[in-house]
Design a protein around this motif. Structure first.
Motif: not given
Length: 253
Positions: A99, A131-133, A135, A144, A146
């Protein structure tokens, strides 16, 4: 030896038309993909060396809402499955999830932040990032992803036109590159990724831009002195078989 996967990680059906809302308040719509690359490794590389497989893509984006120019470049860094596991179930791929911010994306944000704050005219200015995760329906659920939004600077990829340039234009490009390199260095950063692909040439304005700041280091005082060998490092000249590194007049220009 790294064997390419031949997988399209950023499929047009998933990304073209996607709208992304960024923390500073702007929203961007992905219009077309410029290019994508991958660094894919095996399970042992990840478990023993901590090496993360990653795909990167650059898109042209149009502004939907917020501040900024009407178009921009949106770069995406995304964790991908290690070699041979892309066809596994999502729950299996999710076990690979990392992450934290990817180093390439983090470094580019840092470099562009420094250049933007300094008002550098020789590199894209930073618009926003997040920044995200991923799905459940993406490559590594929980891994991650980005995003970086940056100015779309004008010009052509030098690597695609270098061999077709006349000597006079090559001289103009070298002079423009030196000026831009010195400006970026004076602003505090030096690119460690010295390739023709990371230069854009605006033929009309005789301006060279340094792009792709995923690998850089701070420019200390001792680094800010120009050396003509930078032309060789960036493949804008060759020493040749009988050339002398200390005498540019002997180089292949």
């Amino acid at each position: 030896m790294i064997i390419p996967s031949y997988i399209t990680w950023f499929d047009d059906d998933d990304y073209i038309g996607l709208e992304l809302a960024f923390p500073a308040g702007s929203t961007w719509k992905l219009e077309r993909k410029i290019q994508e690359h991958e660094d894919i490794y095996g399970q042992a590389d990840h478990e023993e060396g901590g090496i993360i497989s990653e795909a990167r893509a650059a898109f042209v984006g149009s502004k939907v809402t917020g501040e900024g120019p009407p178009t921009a470049v949106i770069k995406i860094h995304m964790q991908i499955p290690w070699w041979g596991s892309a066809g596994k179930r999502a729950s299996i791929r999710a076990q690979q999830a990392v992450s934290e911010t990817p180093s390439r994306g983090e470094m580019e944000v840092e470099a562009l932040s420094i250049l933007t704050k300094a008002g550098c005219s020789s590199a894209p200015f930073l618009i926003d990032w997040m920044q995200g995760k991923q799905t459940e329906d993406q490559w590594i659920p929980g891994g991650y992803i980005h995003f970086v939004v940056m100015e779309m600077v004008p010009g052509v990829d030098v690597s695609t036109v270098w061999n077709r340039m006349e000597r006079g234009e090559r001289d103009e490009l070298r002079a423009a590159f030196k000026k831009s390199w010195l400006e970026c260095t004076a602003c505090g950063v030096i690119s460690r990724d010295s390739r023709l692909q990371n230069l854009l040439w605006d033929r009309v304005r005789k301006k060279c831009y340094l792009i792709d700041w995923e690998m850089y280091h701070p420019a200390h005082e001792k680094d800010r002195t120009w050396s003509d060998r930078n032309y060789i490092r960036w493949n804008l000249a060759r020493k040749g078989e009988s050339g002398d590194y200390n005498d540019m007049s002997t180089w292949v220009l």
